[in-house]
Write an enzyme that holds these catalytic residues in place. Structure first.
Site, mmCIF file in Angstrom:
data_model
loop_
_atom_site.group_PDB
_atom_site.id
_atom_site.type_symbol
_atom_site.label_atom_id
_atom_site.label_comp_id
_atom_site.label_asym_id
_atom_site.label_seq_id
_atom_site.Cartn_x
_atom_site.Cartn_y
_atom_site.Cartn_z
ATOM 1 N N CYS A 135 13.600 11.319 6.994
ATOM 2 C CA CYS A 135 13.683 10.827 8.066
ATOM 3 C C CYS A 135 14.746 10.881 8.952
ATOM 4 C CB CYS A 135 12.734 9.259 8.168
ATOM 5 S SG CYS A 135 13.927 8.165 7.313
ATOM 6 N N LYS A 172 0.706 -1.425 0.154
ATOM 7 C CA LYS A 172 0.350 -0.220 -0.462
ATOM 8 C C LYS A 172 1.466 0.861 -0.081
ATOM 9 C CE LYS A 172 -1.949 3.426 2.126
ATOM 10 N NZ LYS A 172 -2.018 4.452 1.751
ATOM 11 N N THR A 215 1.916 7.318 13.434
ATOM 12 C CA THR A 215 0.781 6.712 12.272
ATOM 13 C C THR A 215 0.928 5.144 13.156
ATOM 14 O OG1 THR A 215 0.848 8.875 11.440
ATOM 15 C CG2 THR A 215 -0.004 6.288 9.949
ATOM 16 N N GLY A 216 2.137 5.119 13.018
ATOM 17 C CA GLY A 216 2.747 3.722 13.256
ATOM 18 C C GLY A 216 2.436 3.677 15.016
ATOM 19 N N GLY A 237 6.596 5.242 8.616
ATOM 20 C CA GLY A 237 6.017 6.488 7.890
ATOM 21 C C GLY A 237 5.835 7.531 9.222
ATOM 22 N N GLU A 290 9.396 1.740 10.937
ATOM 23 C CA GLU A 290 10.470 2.693 10.576
ATOM 24 C C GLU A 290 9.776 4.747 10.796
ATOM 25 O OE1 GLU A 290 13.784 1.889 9.656
ATOM 26 O OE2 GLU A 290 12.913 0.268 9.987
ATOM 27 N N GLU A 324 9.269 16.756 14.104
ATOM 28 C CA GLU A 324 9.526 16.960 13.143
ATOM 29 C C GLU A 324 9.453 17.530 12.388
ATOM 30 O OE1 GLU A 324 8.471 13.032 11.208
ATOM 31 O OE2 GLU A 324 10.604 12.696 10.746
HETATM 32 P P1 NAD Z 1 2.360 8.926 7.209
HETATM 33 O O1 NAD Z 1 2.165 8.141 8.062
HETATM 34 O O2 NAD Z 1 1.332 10.105 7.249
HETATM 35 O O3 NAD Z 1 2.172 7.482 6.091
HETATM 36 C C1 NAD Z 1 2.806 6.895 5.451
HETATM 37 C C2 NAD Z 1 1.795 5.809 4.964
HETATM 38 O O4 NAD Z 1 1.183 4.932 6.277
HETATM 39 C C3 NAD Z 1 1.155 5.934 3.853
HETATM 40 O O5 NAD Z 1 1.495 4.941 2.953
HETATM 41 C C4 NAD Z 1 0.195 6.260 4.126
HETATM 42 O O6 NAD Z 1 -1.472 6.464 3.244
HETATM 43 C C5 NAD Z 1 -0.350 5.261 5.481
HETATM 44 N N1 NAD Z 1 -1.043 5.596 6.508
HETATM 45 C C6 NAD Z 1 -1.544 6.445 6.645
HETATM 46 N N2 NAD Z 1 -2.480 6.555 8.089
HETATM 47 C C7 NAD Z 1 -2.960 5.102 8.392
HETATM 48 C C8 NAD Z 1 -3.511 4.369 9.083
HETATM 49 N N3 NAD Z 1 -4.488 4.701 10.344
HETATM 50 N N4 NAD Z 1 -3.533 3.258 8.784
HETATM 51 C C9 NAD Z 1 -2.908 2.830 8.440
HETATM 52 N N5 NAD Z 1 -1.672 2.931 7.219
HETATM 53 C C10 NAD Z 1 -2.147 4.555 7.934
HETATM 54 O O7 NAD Z 1 3.694 9.408 6.480
HETATM 55 P P2 NAD Z 1 4.024 10.165 5.657
HETATM 56 O O8 NAD Z 1 3.437 11.813 5.755
HETATM 57 O O9 NAD Z 1 3.432 9.272 4.569
HETATM 58 O O10 NAD Z 1 5.455 10.032 5.176
HETATM 59 C C11 NAD Z 1 6.687 11.064 6.448
HETATM 60 C C12 NAD Z 1 6.502 10.500 7.243
HETATM 61 O O11 NAD Z 1 7.585 9.357 7.865
HETATM 62 C C13 NAD Z 1 7.661 10.952 8.767
HETATM 63 O O12 NAD Z 1 7.521 11.139 9.504
HETATM 64 C C14 NAD Z 1 9.128 10.386 8.274
HETATM 65 O O13 NAD Z 1 10.320 10.265 9.511
HETATM 66 C C15 NAD Z 1 8.760 8.901 8.562
HETATM 67 N N6 NAD Z 1 9.428 8.012 7.122
HETATM 68 C C16 NAD Z 1 9.994 7.432 7.842
HETATM 69 C C17 NAD Z 1 11.388 6.999 7.614
HETATM 70 C C18 NAD Z 1 12.155 5.955 8.363
HETATM 71 O O14 NAD Z 1 12.734 4.460 8.024
HETATM 72 N N7 NAD Z 1 12.474 5.595 9.419
HETATM 73 C C19 NAD Z 1 11.268 6.941 6.106
HETATM 74 C C20 NAD Z 1 11.009 7.263 5.470
HETATM 75 C C21 NAD Z 1 9.782 8.238 6.083
#
Ligand code: NAD
Length: 494
Positions: free
Chosen positions: A293, A183, A241-242, A237, A259, A393
């Site tokens: 990130c 996804k 959210t995580g 993400g 992550e 962040e």
């Molecule tokens: P996000 O958490 O908004 O979304 C990430 C993914 O999760 C997307 O596919 C989104 O559609 C999905 N998602 C959102 N809500 C959800 C839910 N309730 N249930 C299941 N899935 C859901 O993050 P973003 O804005 O896409 O990305 C930016 C974030 O990602 C930043 O915080 C960044 O630090 C983090 N990130 C971390 C790493 C790492 O390796 N640690 C790498 C890249 C990005």
């Protein structure tokens, strides 16, 4: 068309020869996916429904039952090796699509495709090494410990490095013998589907081992995370959210790999090679316009060199060239969306109110800048460590700068946030690099470099930056379960 999910796609660039296999399940409404530089349409994408998520998981469950896929690492390895080659053959069209959809510079987009191919190739090699161990348990019993695939793995990815972050979960999950439902973020569906089509077309990949669903996190992501047929969720993400993903997975005790976000410290000591450290500080915060990130978003500089170092850095930041990311002369690309632009502006305003904005404050006026989601680089001094600008962040080109007097103070500042993803240390003193590197709680600590990733080396977060590790051999084992087969050849039990 490589799949049935694009209604209109004026920028579609890949034309894959031969019969195409459908690997997307999407029958819902369409949404527009636009170029953050020009606002032109990249693709009109059909999203998946909750029923589609059920169908995708059923498809994966059915495919996973094929014993050949689960037990034949050689076949899995060969498929992944071929996929790595296909990614390399298509680097130019994929990079262009990535730049148009996500907004990053074309140079960075190319390196993302090459990096993704390397990741796939690394796990292609490891696919034949998912082995266990055997041992004697006395004279008439022995044990065999096996590593087995988990079953159906959901891979949920963000938009900032949509392919690298996908491949570092998908490739080991497939190499270990799982079936995957992907996804992608709703800002980067086109590049994800196009790149996956190059894998889906492999005739040896069993039908259903790879499935993709598309749409919002709140509906499609949520349905996938809550689905009882999913055995593991590999989520990349935001930390918030995580944490929600983990909470839902905990309800029926399913495995997660998380992550998450970061607010990484970059420490420059007076004995560092200062020109190299300057390059490193620029790269740490302005790569992907700060939407990474591991961004080195808090720069800590030893007091004796602080004024001169920061002055040179501000000069370099003001010289960054905002522009069309397809133009190789552009050094600062737009942000991914107007929403992200709004977030960045809010934090820069707060930083200006609570501290001192050192960089230029007026966006150039031209048609391109007016249409795109641009933000100026911002370097902010004189902020308290408790400021939200220092603690949260931002995911934009915003750097806070702070002087420190000694090693202990530097470590204290580095440790002051709830994140623990990465850190940078710039020094020529090897003993200091070791001491500080060991003291900082972060999954990756770069010494005299920054943002260098290798498929061989594990990545992941301490504290609220994540759980589990991706990449490296551990990144493969995360997608396996351990089983002990215990053999007893005695004729009576006791
Ligand atoms: P996000 O958490 O908004 O979304 C990430 C993914 O999760 C997307 O596919 C989104 O559609 C999905 N998602 C959102 N809500 C959800 C839910 N309730 N249930 C299941 N899935 C859901 O993050 P973003 O804005 O896409 O990305 C930016 C974030 O990602 C930043 O915080 C960044 O630090 C983090 N990130 C971390 C790493 C790492 O390796 N640690 C790498 C890249 C990005």
């Amino acid at each position: 068309m490589t799949s049935g999910v694009f209604e209109r796609a004026p920028w579609r660039v890949l034309s894959i020869p031969g019969p195409q296999r459908t690997f997307t399940v999407a029958s819902g409404d369409t949404f527009e996916d636009c170029d953050p530089t020009t606002q032109e349409l990249v693709a009109e994408v059909r999203s998946s429904t909750v029923d589609d998520v059920d169908r995708a998981v059923d498809r994966a469950t059915h495919a996973f039952r094929s014993a050949r896929w689960r037990n034949d690492g050689a076949v899995r390895g060969r498929i992944l090796f071929r996929y790595a080659e296909r990614l390399r053959e298509h680097v130019e069209p994929l990079a262009e699509l990535l730049t148009r959809e996500q907004g990053k510079t074309i140079g960075e987009a190319r390196s993302e495709i090459f990096g993704s191919a390397e990741m796939v190739e690394y796990y292609a090699g490891l696919a034949r090494t998912v082995d266990g161990r055997a041992f004697a348990l006395g004279d008439e019993a022995h044990g065999v410990v096996l590593r087995e695939p988990l079953g159906v793995v959901a891979v949920i990815t963000p938009w900032n490095w949509p392919l690298t972050l996908l491949m570092r979960a998908l490739a080991p999950a497939l190499a270990a013998g799982n079936a995957c439902v992907v996804k992608p973020a709703s800002l980067t569906p086109a590049i994800t589907v196009e790149a996956l089509a190059l894998l889906a077309q492999d005739p040896d990949l069993p039908e259903g081992i790879l499935t993709c669903v598309l749409g919002s996190g709140g509906v499609v992501g949520n349905a996938l995370v809550s689905h009882p047929g999913v055995h593991m969720i590999a989520f990349t993400g935001e930390s918030g959210t995580g944490i929600g993903v983990m909470r839902r997975a905990a309800e029926d005790l399913r495995k997660v790999s998380l992550e998450l976000g970061g607010k990484s410290a970059n420490l420059v000591f007076a004995d560092a090679h200062l020109d190299k450290a300057l390059d490193g500080a620029m790269n740490a915060i302005f790569t992907t316009t700060g939407q990474i990130c591991t961004a080195g978003s808090r720069l800590l500089v030893e007091s004796s060199i602080y004024p001169e170092f920061v002055e040179r850095l501000v000069e370099r930041a003001n010289a960054l060239k905002l522009g069309d990311p397809l133009d190789p002369a552009t050094t600062l690309a737009p942000l991914v969306s107007f929403i992200q632009q709004g977030v960045v502006r809010k934090f820069v305003d707060l930083g200006r109110a609570e501290g001192t904005l050192l960089t230029d404050d007026v966006l150039p006026t031209n048609d391109l800048i007016a249409a795109g989601c641009f933000a100026l680089p911002a370097i902010i001094a004189d902020l308290a460590q408790g400021s939200r600008v220092v603690q949260e962040e931002i995911f934009g080109p915003v750097l806070t700068v702070h002087p420190f007097d000694d090693e202990q103070e530097a470590i204290g500042f580095a440790e002051i946030t709830e994140f623990g993803l990465a850190a940078g240390i710039w020094t020529t003193d090897l003993d200091r690099a070791w001491r500080v590197g060991r003291a900082v709680h972060a999954g990756t600590v770069w010494i005299n470099t920054y943002h260098h990733f290798y498929p061989e080396a594990e990545v992941g977060g301490f504290k609220k930056s994540g759980l589990g590790r991706q990449q490296g051999p551990v990144g493969l084992l995360e997608f396996t379960e351990t089983k002990h087969l215990n053999f007893d050849s005695r004729t009576t039990l006791w």
